[in-house]
Design a protein around this motif. Structure first.
Motif, PDB file in Angstrom:
ATOM      1  N   VAL A   1      39.829  10.949  -9.244  1.00  0.00           N
ATOM      2  CA  VAL A   1      39.665  11.414 -10.620  1.00  0.00           C
ATOM      3  C   VAL A   1      38.183  11.504 -10.976  1.00  0.00           C
ATOM      4  CG1 VAL A   1      40.046  10.825 -13.043  1.00  0.00           C
ATOM      5  CG2 VAL A   1      41.913  10.589 -11.392  1.00  0.00           C
ATOM      6  N   ALA A   2      37.407  10.519 -10.558  1.00  0.00           N
ATOM      7  CA  ALA A   2      35.970  10.527 -10.845  1.00  0.00           C
ATOM      8  C   ALA A   2      35.299  11.745 -10.224  1.00  0.00           C
ATOM      9  CB  ALA A   2      35.329   9.242 -10.327  1.00  0.00           C
ATOM     10  N   VAL A   3      35.642  12.047  -8.983  1.00  0.00           N
ATOM     11  CA  VAL A   3      35.054  13.204  -8.304  1.00  0.00           C
ATOM     12  C   VAL A   3      35.517  14.503  -8.954  1.00  0.00           C
ATOM     13  CG1 VAL A   3      35.004  14.475  -6.121  1.00  0.00           C
ATOM     14  CG2 VAL A   3      34.750  11.989  -6.119  1.00  0.00           C
ATOM     15  N   ALA A   4      36.787  14.536  -9.378  1.00  0.00           N
ATOM     16  CA  ALA A   4      37.312  15.748  -9.992  1.00  0.00           C
ATOM     17  C   ALA A   4      36.659  16.030 -11.341  1.00  0.00           C
ATOM     18  CB  ALA A   4      38.829  15.636 -10.155  1.00  0.00           C
ATOM     19  N   PHE A   5      36.382  14.973 -12.110  1.00  0.00           N
ATOM     20  CA  PHE A   5      35.803  15.151 -13.436  1.00  0.00           C
ATOM     21  C   PHE A   5      34.310  15.457 -13.381  1.00  0.00           C
ATOM     22  CE2 PHE A   5      39.529  13.223 -15.555  1.00  0.00           C
ATOM     23  CZ  PHE A   5      39.613  14.067 -16.642  1.00  0.00           C
ATOM     24  N   ASP A   6      33.543  14.644 -12.637  1.00  0.00           N
ATOM     25  CA  ASP A   6      32.083  14.780 -12.644  1.00  0.00           C
ATOM     26  C   ASP A   6      31.529  14.220 -11.345  1.00  0.00           C
ATOM     27  OD1 ASP A   6      29.339  14.713 -13.089  1.00  0.00           O
ATOM     28  OD2 ASP A   6      29.552  14.234 -15.209  1.00  0.00           O
ATOM     29  N   GLU A   7      31.179  15.105 -10.426  1.00  0.00           N
ATOM     30  CA  GLU A   7      30.690  14.659  -9.126  1.00  0.00           C
ATOM     31  C   GLU A   7      29.375  13.891  -9.245  1.00  0.00           C
ATOM     32  OE1 GLU A   7      30.387  17.580  -6.127  1.00  0.00           O
ATOM     33  OE2 GLU A   7      32.541  18.021  -6.066  1.00  0.00           O
ATOM     34  N   GLU A   8      28.486  14.344 -10.138  1.00  0.00           N
ATOM     35  CA  GLU A   8      27.184  13.692 -10.255  1.00  0.00           C
ATOM     36  C   GLU A   8      27.330  12.275 -10.779  1.00  0.00           C
ATOM     37  OE1 GLU A   8      23.389  13.227  -9.463  1.00  0.00           O
ATOM     38  OE2 GLU A   8      24.547  15.038  -9.013  1.00  0.00           O
ATOM     39  N   ALA A   9      28.162  12.086 -11.801  1.00  0.00           N
ATOM     40  CA  ALA A   9      28.390  10.738 -12.321  1.00  0.00           C
ATOM     41  C   ALA A   9      29.053   9.852 -11.275  1.00  0.00           C
ATOM     42  CB  ALA A   9      29.261  10.814 -13.576  1.00  0.00           C
ATOM     43  N   ALA A  10      29.969  10.404 -10.518  1.00  0.00           N
ATOM     44  CA  ALA A  10      30.627   9.637  -9.459  1.00  0.00           C
ATOM     45  C   ALA A  10      29.629   9.238  -8.381  1.00  0.00           C
ATOM     46  CB  ALA A  10      31.757  10.456  -8.846  1.00  0.00           C
ATOM     47  N   ARG A  11      28.711  10.135  -8.056  1.00  0.00           N
ATOM     48  CA  ARG A  11      27.692   9.823  -7.050  1.00  0.00           C
ATOM     49  C   ARG A  11      26.779   8.702  -7.531  1.00  0.00           C
ATOM     50  NH1 ARG A  11      26.249  14.530  -6.438  1.00  0.00           N
ATOM     51  NH2 ARG A  11      27.332  15.055  -4.503  1.00  0.00           N
ATOM     52  N   LEU A  12      26.398   8.730  -8.799  1.00  0.00           N
ATOM     53  CA  LEU A  12      25.552   7.670  -9.354  1.00  0.00           C
ATOM     54  C   LEU A  12      26.286   6.329  -9.399  1.00  0.00           C
ATOM     55  CD1 LEU A  12      23.858   9.609 -12.308  1.00  0.00           C
ATOM     56  CD2 LEU A  12      22.818   8.925 -10.131  1.00  0.00           C
TER      57      LEU A  12
ATOM     58  N   GLY B   1      28.161   5.306  -7.100  1.00  0.00           N
ATOM     59  CA  GLY B   1      28.328   4.832  -5.732  1.00  0.00           C
ATOM     60  C   GLY B   1      29.550   5.348  -5.012  1.00  0.00           C
ATOM     61  N   VAL B   2      30.223   6.333  -5.577  1.00  0.00           N
ATOM     62  CA  VAL B   2      31.415   6.898  -4.936  1.00  0.00           C
ATOM     63  C   VAL B   2      30.969   7.900  -3.868  1.00  0.00           C
ATOM     64  CG1 VAL B   2      33.497   8.284  -5.290  1.00  0.00           C
ATOM     65  CG2 VAL B   2      32.783   6.621  -7.025  1.00  0.00           C
ATOM     66  N   PRO B   3      31.504   7.813  -2.640  1.00  0.00           N
ATOM     67  CA  PRO B   3      31.179   8.812  -1.610  1.00  0.00           C
ATOM     68  C   PRO B   3      31.807  10.161  -1.950  1.00  0.00           C
ATOM     69  CG  PRO B   3      32.814   7.265  -0.783  1.00  0.00           C
ATOM     70  CD  PRO B   3      32.381   6.749  -2.124  1.00  0.00           C
ATOM     71  N   VAL B   4      31.066  10.962  -2.684  1.00  0.00           N
ATOM     72  CA  VAL B   4      31.607  12.177  -3.288  1.00  0.00           C
ATOM     73  C   VAL B   4      32.137  13.149  -2.240  1.00  0.00           C
ATOM     74  CG1 VAL B   4      30.996  14.238  -4.603  1.00  0.00           C
ATOM     75  CG2 VAL B   4      30.248  11.996  -5.384  1.00  0.00           C
ATOM     76  N   ARG B   5      31.357  13.394  -1.191  1.00  0.00           N
ATOM     77  CA  ARG B   5      31.787  14.388  -0.212  1.00  0.00           C
ATOM     78  C   ARG B   5      33.093  13.976   0.455  1.00  0.00           C
ATOM     79  NH1 ARG B   5      27.638  16.961   3.999  1.00  0.00           N
ATOM     80  NH2 ARG B   5      26.949  17.824   2.016  1.00  0.00           N
ATOM     81  N   LEU B   6      33.226  12.694   0.775  1.00  0.00           N
ATOM     82  CA  LEU B   6      34.449  12.205   1.409  1.00  0.00           C
ATOM     83  C   LEU B   6      35.664  12.479   0.525  1.00  0.00           C
ATOM     84  CD1 LEU B   6      36.058  10.601   3.506  1.00  0.00           C
ATOM     85  CD2 LEU B   6      35.405   8.513   2.277  1.00  0.00           C
ATOM     86  N   TYR B   7      35.566  12.124  -0.751  1.00  0.00           N
ATOM     87  CA  TYR B   7      36.713  12.295  -1.635  1.00  0.00           C
ATOM     88  C   TYR B   7      36.932  13.756  -2.019  1.00  0.00           C
ATOM     89  CZ  TYR B   7      37.273   7.289  -1.937  1.00  0.00           C
ATOM     90  OH  TYR B   7      37.498   5.972  -1.620  1.00  0.00           O
ATOM     91  N   ALA B   8      35.870  14.548  -2.001  1.00  0.00           N
ATOM     92  CA  ALA B   8      36.048  15.985  -2.222  1.00  0.00           C
ATOM     93  C   ALA B   8      36.849  16.599  -1.077  1.00  0.00           C
ATOM     94  CB  ALA B   8      34.685  16.666  -2.346  1.00  0.00           C
ATOM     95  N   ILE B   9      36.570  16.153   0.147  1.00  0.00           N
ATOM     96  CA  ILE B   9      37.327  16.636   1.298  1.00  0.00           C
ATOM     97  C   ILE B   9      38.772  16.151   1.226  1.00  0.00           C
ATOM     98  CG2 ILE B   9      37.550  16.440   3.808  1.00  0.00           C
ATOM     99  CD1 ILE B   9      34.491  16.407   3.956  1.00  0.00           C
ATOM    100  N   VAL B  10      38.974  14.893   0.789  1.00  0.00           N
ATOM    101  CA  VAL B  10      40.333  14.366   0.632  1.00  0.00           C
ATOM    102  C   VAL B  10      41.119  15.224  -0.366  1.00  0.00           C
ATOM    103  CG1 VAL B  10      41.701  12.420  -0.229  1.00  0.00           C
ATOM    104  CG2 VAL B  10      39.771  12.008   1.298  1.00  0.00           C
ATOM    105  N   LEU B  11      40.477  15.594  -1.464  1.00  0.00           N
ATOM    106  CA  LEU B  11      41.141  16.453  -2.451  1.00  0.00           C
ATOM    107  C   LEU B  11      41.559  17.788  -1.838  1.00  0.00           C
ATOM    108  CD1 LEU B  11      39.257  16.114  -5.876  1.00  0.00           C
ATOM    109  CD2 LEU B  11      41.677  15.698  -5.414  1.00  0.00           C
ATOM    110  N   LEU B  12      40.649  18.375  -1.061  1.00  0.00           N
ATOM    111  CA  LEU B  12      40.958  19.660  -0.444  1.00  0.00           C
ATOM    112  C   LEU B  12      42.061  19.522   0.606  1.00  0.00           C
ATOM    113  CD1 LEU B  12      37.394  21.207  -0.072  1.00  0.00           C
ATOM    114  CD2 LEU B  12      39.181  21.817  -1.706  1.00  0.00           C
ATOM    115  N   LEU B  13      42.108  18.388   1.300  1.00  0.00           N
ATOM    116  CA  LEU B  13      43.187  18.159   2.257  1.00  0.00           C
ATOM    117  C   LEU B  13      44.530  18.026   1.539  1.00  0.00           C
ATOM    118  CD1 LEU B  13      41.507  15.702   4.799  1.00  0.00           C
ATOM    119  CD2 LEU B  13      42.151  18.087   5.191  1.00  0.00           C
TER     120      LEU B  13
END
Length: 282
Positions: free
Chosen positions: A157-168, A170-182
């Protein structure tokens, strides 16, 4: 009521209804992320790339869905690794993926001796041909998606709403973005047999769009989207049976009618909530 339940005397209709229920969970849950993160064009690219996997697998004599899953997952991961300037230009990559996937599928379909009715079902959808194995696969994917949401739902949800805030945070944004696409790629493959590649995007987008008009939270939107998807799939299936129409287009047209109706009804509901809030605050 007897007329409504009459189609269920046939085994293929019972299988179709069960498939519609299982697909509605995916359409509501994954579709909410598709709409929220604006992954509609990516979902279309993945769906058409999956057709290439279907064609190659059919030509090779293996289960077509295996090829679809492999190609859809590879396409999703490839798009997930795009970032920065490449991400802003990914529309071009999606367009190429869209065309090449269809071309590869059609070429290998042409090279395969005989007629491939199963692939025609994947292209245009044929929920009436689902088998018990198809239901087992859909149930397993539903369970996997719900289990994944229970484990890492906050991060997704954090990555879906705001990747930049999620990155700040400490969320591994690219990993979870790929999980979403999978997740999107799995949902696409399961939904292909329901409405086909041509209409799969409608089933991923219409229920969440309707739900957003009434729900006030992400969890509420997902639950409402699943409910709307149930109405669209099961209602469209019964409508197709009653009027002797193809099931996939009937589902999409019913969904489009509900979306249009929600545009008329929802503003009144919003104004009603606003008036009640104003009265409560005074």
């Amino acid at each position: 009521m007897n007329d409504l339940l009459a189609p269920l005397q046939f085994e293929f209709m019972r299988h179709a209804v069960m498939a519609a229920v299982l697909a509605s969970v995916l359409a509501g849950v994954v579709g909410t992320f598709v709409v929220l993160k604006r992954l509609v064009s990516i979902s279309g690219g993945v769906a058409h790339a999956a057709f290439g996997g279907l064609g190659v697998a059919y030509w090779a004599g293996i289960e077509p869905r295996t090829g679809a899953v492999a190609v859809a997952a590879a396409a999703a991961m490839g798009l997930g690794f795009l970032d920065g300037e490449r991400a802003r230009r990914q529309d071009a990559a999606i367009g190429v993926l869209w065309a090449v996937g269809m071309a590869v599928g059609l070429v290998f379909l042409h090279l395969t001796p005989g007629y491939a009715p199963d692939l025609m079902g994947y292209l245009f959808g044929d929920i009436l041909t689902v088998r018990p194995t198809d239901l087992a696969v859909a149930a397993a994917v539903d369970f996997g998606v719900l289990a994944l949401l229970a484990l890492v739902g906050r991060e997704l949800v954090a990555v879906a709403f705001d990747e930049e805030a999620a990155r700040l945070a400490g969320v591994p944004v690219r990993l979870y973005a790929i999980v979403l696409l999978l997740l999107v790629s799995l949902a696409v493959v399961v939904l292909l047999q329901l409405v086909g590649i041509v209409l799969v995007i409608a089933l991923l987008t219409i229920p969440p769009l309707v739900a957003q008009r009434f729900a006030r939270s992400l969890a509420g939107t997902m639950a409402a989207a699943v409910a709307v998807a149930l109405v669209v799939t099961v209602g469209g299936l019964l409508l197709a049976y009653a009027l002797d129409l193809p099931s996939g287009p009937a589902m999409v047209l019913l969904g489009a009618a509900l979306l249009g109706l929600s545009q008329l009804v929802a503003p009144r509901a919003v104004r009603g909530r606003e008036r009640r809030g104003a009265v409560a605050s005074s």
